[in-house]
Design a protein around this motif. Structure first.
Motif, PDB file in Angstrom:
ATOM      1  N   ASN A 277       1.584   1.618  14.154  1.00 22.40           N
ATOM      2  CA  ASN A 277       2.506   0.835  14.227  1.00 22.40           C
ATOM      3  C   ASN A 277       2.754  -0.205  13.184  1.00 22.40           C
ATOM      4  OD1 ASN A 277       0.124  -0.448  15.643  1.00 22.40           O
ATOM      5  ND2 ASN A 277       1.064  -2.301  15.380  1.00 22.40           N
ATOM      6  N   LEU A 278       1.757  -0.293  12.123  1.00 22.94           N
ATOM      7  CA  LEU A 278       1.777  -0.985  11.106  1.00 22.94           C
ATOM      8  C   LEU A 278       2.495  -0.186  10.031  1.00 22.94           C
ATOM      9  CD1 LEU A 278      -1.646  -2.922  10.940  1.00 22.94           C
ATOM     10  CD2 LEU A 278       0.855  -3.805  11.643  1.00 22.94           C
ATOM     11  N   ARG A 279       2.653   1.095  10.249  1.00 23.30           N
ATOM     12  CA  ARG A 279       3.007   2.124   9.258  1.00 23.30           C
ATOM     13  C   ARG A 279       4.473   2.428   9.739  1.00 23.30           C
ATOM     14  NH1 ARG A 279      -0.113   5.227   4.823  1.00 23.30           N
ATOM     15  NH2 ARG A 279      -1.388   3.207   4.304  1.00 23.30           N
ATOM     16  N   LYS A 280       4.607   3.710  10.573  1.00 20.30           N
ATOM     17  CA  LYS A 280       5.907   3.820  10.965  1.00 20.30           C
ATOM     18  C   LYS A 280       6.721   3.006  11.616  1.00 20.30           C
ATOM     19  CE  LYS A 280       9.547   6.610  11.380  1.00 20.30           C
ATOM     20  NZ  LYS A 280      10.181   6.295   9.789  1.00 20.30           N
ATOM     21  N   GLY A 281       5.934   2.082  12.586  1.00 24.17           N
ATOM     22  CA  GLY A 281       6.584   1.088  13.172  1.00 24.17           C
ATOM     23  C   GLY A 281       6.963  -0.164  12.413  1.00 24.17           C
TER      24      GLY A 281
ATOM     25  N   MET B   7      -3.190  -6.673  -3.510  1.00 26.78           N
ATOM     26  CA  MET B   7      -3.322  -5.347  -4.496  1.00 26.78           C
ATOM     27  C   MET B   7      -1.879  -4.480  -4.122  1.00 26.78           C
ATOM     28  SD  MET B   7      -5.994  -5.736  -5.777  1.00 26.78           S
ATOM     29  CE  MET B   7      -6.105  -4.204  -6.515  1.00 26.78           C
ATOM     30  N   PHE B   8      -1.653  -3.830  -5.543  1.00 27.68           N
ATOM     31  CA  PHE B   8      -0.346  -2.868  -5.327  1.00 27.68           C
ATOM     32  C   PHE B   8      -1.015  -1.854  -6.298  1.00 27.68           C
ATOM     33  CE2 PHE B   8       3.328  -1.221  -7.937  1.00 27.68           C
ATOM     34  CZ  PHE B   8       4.062  -0.661  -6.670  1.00 27.68           C
ATOM     35  N   GLY B   9      -1.505  -0.870  -5.408  1.00 28.25           N
ATOM     36  CA  GLY B   9      -2.359   0.050  -6.377  1.00 28.25           C
ATOM     37  C   GLY B   9      -3.389  -0.176  -6.858  1.00 28.25           C
ATOM     38  N   ASP B  10      -3.628  -0.211  -8.000  1.00 30.15           N
ATOM     39  CA  ASP B  10      -5.015  -0.602  -8.937  1.00 30.15           C
ATOM     40  C   ASP B  10      -4.328  -1.980  -9.461  1.00 30.15           C
ATOM     41  OD1 ASP B  10      -3.296   0.081 -10.959  1.00 30.15           O
ATOM     42  OD2 ASP B  10      -4.553   1.597 -11.740  1.00 30.15           O
TER      43      ASP B  10
ATOM     44  N   ASN C  37       0.939  -1.307  -0.024  1.00 29.93           N
ATOM     45  CA  ASN C  37       0.073   0.272   0.128  1.00 29.93           C
ATOM     46  C   ASN C  37       1.023   1.183  -0.164  1.00 29.93           C
ATOM     47  OD1 ASN C  37      -2.297  -1.452  -0.054  1.00 29.93           O
ATOM     48  ND2 ASN C  37      -2.566  -1.403   2.347  1.00 29.93           N
ATOM     49  N   ILE C  38       1.895   1.223   0.704  1.00 32.87           N
ATOM     50  CA  ILE C  38       2.608   2.529   1.036  1.00 32.87           C
ATOM     51  C   ILE C  38       3.515   2.664  -0.144  1.00 32.87           C
ATOM     52  CG2 ILE C  38       4.394   3.600   2.403  1.00 32.87           C
ATOM     53  CD1 ILE C  38       3.009   2.095   4.825  1.00 32.87           C
TER      54      ILE C  38
END
Length: 340
Positions: free
Chosen positions: A316-320, A46-49, A20-21
């Protein structure tokens, strides 16, 4: 010209968030491969669309790929990371396996980006523990101004830090509270997590601390400054996503709370929300899905000559985990590989 990127562990919470990121931040990808264990082989992610189908991690050939983001746990990383690194694919690893290896840089890009140049010793870069990552983002700009002597931190860590099983256990136990015939005893955690808090994350060590607490100590020293003394109490709380931390900091020099607030407002990766009124602070619910580390409740500690308290919240799933790994990939591309 972009990069050939691998995401290993693409069907897990962190692996999906990495995808996603990468898409959200428009990382320059020429080609992407998503890998999973054989039990998840063929799963679509999924990776973008775009819809991608997972390939077999065990048989994948990393030759010719630029970088691989690993979210597969220490045991699998021990087997597959050297395999990728040997053929020139730089591994950015989310497990704890390489964090304390002197030949592997441990990086939070807002804090120690210069460390990326140490990757070549093993062709591996380590991603820090989730609770450490958000804390050092807050500590570094303050340390640069007044030099930190000691940190006392209490964490309030969400169940997503324990993976999908942790999320499921909180959900199932919460429902069972209202249905006494549907008992859900603890499996992932040592005690009931619904409507409860548990002062125990990871295994106990001989000194009475837990390994999660030890990680915060060791990683802060490696990332920021080995002279900083850190003591931590890590607590699991019934929150699905978002870690919170109450941080007490002792400095060598005086740092006024207003100056600290200004420093943090200008620091990379931080958003200060600090109003002394009802709701004038950030809680885990509000940080979910956001890239920032949020700082609130900045105030002097009247019990110390040079002390501050602050409240720190992050997804935490993002920055962490996933965001920090992607930021390392961006740093690696910008400073070393220089293709994108």
């Amino acid at each position: 010209m972009g990069y050939r990127v691998v995401v290993a562990g693409a069907t897990g919470n962190v692996g999906r968030e990495m995808l996603n990121i990468l898409a959200e931040r428009q990382f320059p990808v020429d080609e992407i491969a998503v890998l999973a264990s054989r039990k998840s082989l063929g799963t679509e992610v999924m990776f973008g669309d775009k819809t991608l189908t997972t390939q077999d991690l065990d048989t994948f050939d990393f030759t010719g790929w630029d970088m691989a983001l690993f979210a597969i746990g220490s045991d699998a990383t021990k087997k597959y990371a050297p395999k990728a690194a040997r053929v020139g694919c730089v591994v950015i690893d989310n497990s704890s396996l390489y964090r304390y290896d002197h030949d592997v840089p441990l990086i939070v890009p807002e804090v120690n980006p210069e460390a990326v140049h140490g990757y070549a010793k093993k062709n591996i870069i380590a991603n820090p523990n989730c609770s450490t990552a958000q804390m050092v983002v807050a500590l570094k700009p303050l340390h640069d101004r007044a030099k930190i002597k000691r940190v006392v931190v209490s964490t309030y860590q969400s169940v997503s830090g324990a993976g999908k099983n942790g999320i499921d256990e909180l959900w199932d136990q919460t429902k069972s509270i209202y249905n006494p015939t549907d008992d859900k005893p603890p499996k992932q955690f040592t005690k009931q997590i619904a409507f409860n808090v548990i002062p125990h994350i990871d295994v106990f060590l001989d000194d009475g601390s837990t390994k999660e607490e030890w990680k915060m100590v060791a990683e802060t020293k490696k990332i920021v400054d080995p002279s900083i003394k850190v003591t931590a109490t890590c607590v699991r709380v019934p929150v699905f996503v978002g870690h919170s931390e109450a941080i007490n900091i002792e400095f060598e020099d005086h740092l006024d709370e207003d100056e600290a607030r200004d420093i943090l407002r200008e620091a990379p990766g931080i958003m200060v929300i600090d109003k002394r009124e009802d709701g004038g602070y950030v809680t885990p619910v509000e940080c979910v899905g956001d890239f920032a580390t949020f700082i609130s409740r900045i105030r002097q500690d009247s019990t110390l000559d040079n002390g501050l308290n602050l409240w720190c919240v992050s997804d935490n799933l993002r920055k962490g985990a996933a965001l920090n790994a992607v930021q390392i990939a961006e740093l690696l591309g910008r400073e070393v590989l220089k293709k994108g």
